[in-house]
Enzyme design. Structure first.
Site, mmCIF file in Angstrom:
data_model
loop_
_atom_site.group_PDB
_atom_site.id
_atom_site.type_symbol
_atom_site.label_atom_id
_atom_site.label_comp_id
_atom_site.label_asym_id
_atom_site.label_seq_id
_atom_site.Cartn_x
_atom_site.Cartn_y
_atom_site.Cartn_z
ATOM 1 N N ASP A 76 -7.448 -3.786 -4.983
ATOM 2 C CA ASP A 76 -7.142 -2.658 -4.471
ATOM 3 C C ASP A 76 -5.763 -1.841 -4.830
ATOM 4 O O ASP A 76 -5.730 -0.613 -4.976
ATOM 5 C CB ASP A 76 -7.051 -2.537 -2.883
ATOM 6 C CG ASP A 76 -7.846 -3.696 -2.185
ATOM 7 O OD1 ASP A 76 -8.358 -4.666 -2.900
ATOM 8 O OD2 ASP A 76 -8.548 -3.513 -0.980
ATOM 9 N N THR A 112 -12.183 -14.127 -1.882
ATOM 10 C CA THR A 112 -12.465 -12.940 -1.298
ATOM 11 C C THR A 112 -11.430 -12.805 -0.019
ATOM 12 O O THR A 112 -11.459 -13.481 0.678
ATOM 13 C CB THR A 112 -14.134 -12.717 -1.020
ATOM 14 O OG1 THR A 112 -14.223 -11.171 -0.806
ATOM 15 C CG2 THR A 112 -14.421 -13.219 0.217
ATOM 16 N N TRP A 148 -12.736 0.136 -6.303
ATOM 17 C CA TRP A 148 -11.171 0.214 -6.615
ATOM 18 C C TRP A 148 -10.790 0.046 -8.194
ATOM 19 O O TRP A 148 -9.904 0.583 -8.647
ATOM 20 C CB TRP A 148 -10.299 -0.600 -5.731
ATOM 21 C CG TRP A 148 -10.230 -0.548 -4.445
ATOM 22 C CD1 TRP A 148 -10.505 -1.235 -3.283
ATOM 23 C CD2 TRP A 148 -10.097 0.726 -3.630
ATOM 24 N NE1 TRP A 148 -10.413 -0.702 -1.835
ATOM 25 C CE2 TRP A 148 -10.170 0.404 -2.155
ATOM 26 C CE3 TRP A 148 -10.180 2.440 -4.045
ATOM 27 C CZ2 TRP A 148 -9.907 1.535 -1.125
ATOM 28 C CZ3 TRP A 148 -9.842 2.880 -2.985
ATOM 29 C CH2 TRP A 148 -9.624 2.825 -1.633
ATOM 30 N N ARG A 175 -16.607 -1.936 -2.368
ATOM 31 C CA ARG A 175 -15.331 -1.248 -2.581
ATOM 32 C C ARG A 175 -14.416 -1.733 -3.428
ATOM 33 O O ARG A 175 -13.537 -1.259 -4.113
ATOM 34 C CB ARG A 175 -14.506 -0.917 -0.949
ATOM 35 C CG ARG A 175 -13.769 0.043 -1.150
ATOM 36 C CD ARG A 175 -13.316 0.532 0.068
ATOM 37 N NE ARG A 175 -12.606 -0.318 1.097
ATOM 38 C CZ ARG A 175 -13.133 -0.850 2.396
ATOM 39 N NH1 ARG A 175 -14.494 -0.428 2.493
ATOM 40 N NH2 ARG A 175 -12.570 -1.616 3.087
ATOM 41 N N GLY A 222 -9.549 -17.362 -7.437
ATOM 42 C CA GLY A 222 -9.972 -16.155 -6.877
ATOM 43 C C GLY A 222 -10.615 -16.516 -5.456
ATOM 44 O O GLY A 222 -11.397 -17.429 -5.662
ATOM 45 N N ASP A 233 0.822 -1.223 -0.045
ATOM 46 C CA ASP A 233 -0.015 0.125 0.199
ATOM 47 C C ASP A 233 0.748 1.485 -0.142
ATOM 48 O O ASP A 233 0.543 2.396 0.711
ATOM 49 C CB ASP A 233 -0.973 0.050 1.127
ATOM 50 C CG ASP A 233 -2.261 -0.924 0.983
ATOM 51 O OD1 ASP A 233 -2.645 -0.952 -0.481
ATOM 52 O OD2 ASP A 233 -2.491 -1.563 1.693
ATOM 53 N N SER A 237 -18.132 -12.599 7.450
ATOM 54 C CA SER A 237 -19.531 -13.347 6.816
ATOM 55 C C SER A 237 -18.835 -14.846 6.681
ATOM 56 O O SER A 237 -17.431 -15.053 7.070
ATOM 57 C CB SER A 237 -19.367 -12.904 5.327
ATOM 58 O OG SER A 237 -18.385 -13.500 4.327
#
Ligand code: GLY
Length: 392
Positions: free
Chosen positions: A165, A225, A241, A237, A223, A105, A356
């Site tokens: 992101d 999450t 992104w 979000r 993939g 980041d 979740s």
């Protein structure tokens, strides 16, 4: 409720008066927060409406410095500039001493604080810190798979993945190439977005949050999450992104294929907005759900749309701009904080992380302000009020 471009046109659009009042309110809040958050930084999200003071840690402190720079640009008040420059010292120290930077980041942290300082004031410290951050990010580039590894120790098998992101971390690499004349930074960024979009974009134009790369072959593997509701859902979000990340790479690379990618990702976002146009934290949820919203996703998406409309043909540009004006009116009306007694944040109703069955998160910053929501909301307002030269 499925939205369309036509249905969104039925909502009120933000006009100049509304946008200016919202910006005045945001600047008032930044000014009020400055005494606490100059030597210290606000926590990533608020707690019962209020940010706490932290050191310069996590991926989120640059958003606050960026908000101060936006307040400085809007008011020309030197007090904002002085505070932001105090924080640039902190960012230089952070990258020199490698404090909490074992992740990708660097763009979120250093574009909005240090690149901004360099662009707005010519700060050599800002330039030095941002170039060190770009070098640090470049170390995360994996030739085997051609991507920037998001988290963990580089090259570790269990961490060999990219996340959507990261598209917002690419501009610091494009910028580093411009400043140094060294093409390798931009090349890594270009390779990364190509790999990322090949991995994360699904046939229905929704996106995966994270994607593992096979360490042996360098090929996309699967993939999952991290912050979305399900592995196969669209985390709001994350989708945002994608919108802004594609627009930013288009700005630097002018690769025409990104226009189609932008439209696909953005149209999915628009189609899945609920009745009041403020997205739930994941597009699994729609009008009537009791799940929380993520206002920050809409703020990020608006910034992406406002950047991209500069490059679209007139007809398409107008269509997306009209959507942005309506998303912004919804944000200002439903999420703009006007009461410092209820919160010291700017944009209410964000969600940092929601647990979740399929994700690995615990609830964090649920129905709270977060620093990036505040920043992107102010950036969107700034873009609507001026021909803004971006920090990205
Ligand atoms: N980049 C981390 C997040 O959006 O929560």
């Amino acid at each position: 409720m499925a939205q369309t471009f036509e249905s969104v046109m039925g909502y009120p659009a933000a006009d100049e008066k509304m946008v200016r009042e919202a910006m005045e309110e945001a600047v008032r809040i930044v000014r009020a927060d400055l005494p606490v958050f100059t030597e210290k930084f606000p926590s990533s999200n608020s707690f019962d409406g209020f940010y706490e003071a932290t050191e310069n840690v996590e991926w989120t402190t640059g958003f606050w410095t960026g908000a101060i720079w936006l307040a400085y640009e809007y008011t020309k008040d030197e007090a904002f500039k002085e505070a932001a420059l105090v924080q640039v010292d902190s960012f230089l120290d952070r990258i020199q001493n490698k404090i909490d930077v074992n992740h990708h980041d660097m763009g979120f942290l250093f574009s909005l604080s240090c690149v901004a300082a360099y662009k707005l004031t010519g700060s050599e410290k800002g330039k030095e810190a941002a170039l060190m951050a770009a070098d640090h990010l470049a170390e995360r580039y994996r030739e085997n798979g051609k991507f920037l590894q998001a988290w963990g120790n580089v090259g570790e098998a269990s961490e060999y993945r990219l996340i959507i992101d990261c598209l917002l971390n690419l501009p610091i690499l494009y910028w580093a190439s411009e400043v140094t004349g060294e093409k390798r930074y931009a090349q890594m960024a270009e390779n990364h977005i190509r790999t990322a979009m090949r991995c994360v974009l699904r046939e229905d134009d929704s996106t995966y949050h994270t994607y593992f790369i096979d360490m042996e072959t360098g090929e996309p593997a699967y993939g999952v999450t991290h912050q979305g509701n399900r592995n196969n859902s669209a985390w709001a979000r994350g989708q945002a992104w994608g919108i802004y990340g594609i627009a930013l790479s288009y700005h630097y690379l002018k690769d025409e294929s990104y226009i189609d990618l932008f439209c696909r990702v953005t149209d999915f976002f628009i189609r899945h907005l609920p009745e009041d146009l403020v997205p739930y934290w994941d597009f699994d949820f729609d009008t009537g759900s009791t799940e929380p919203r993520d206002s920050s996703a809409a703020a990020v998406a608006v910034c992406g749309i406002l950047e991209m409309v500069k490059y679209l043909d007139e007809e398409r540009g107008k269509k997306y701009r009209e959507v942005a004006d309506r998303l912004m009116a919804a944000l200002i009306t439903h999420c703009g904080n006007r009461d410092l007694k209820q919160s010291n944040g700017i944009l209410l109703h964000g969600t940092y992380a929601r647990d979740s069955k399929e994700n690995t998160c615990t609830n964090r910053g649920v129905d709270e302000c977060n620093t990036w929501g505040d920043y992107f909301y102010m950036e969107a307002l700034t873009r609507m009020l001026s021909d803004w030269k971006m920090y990205w």
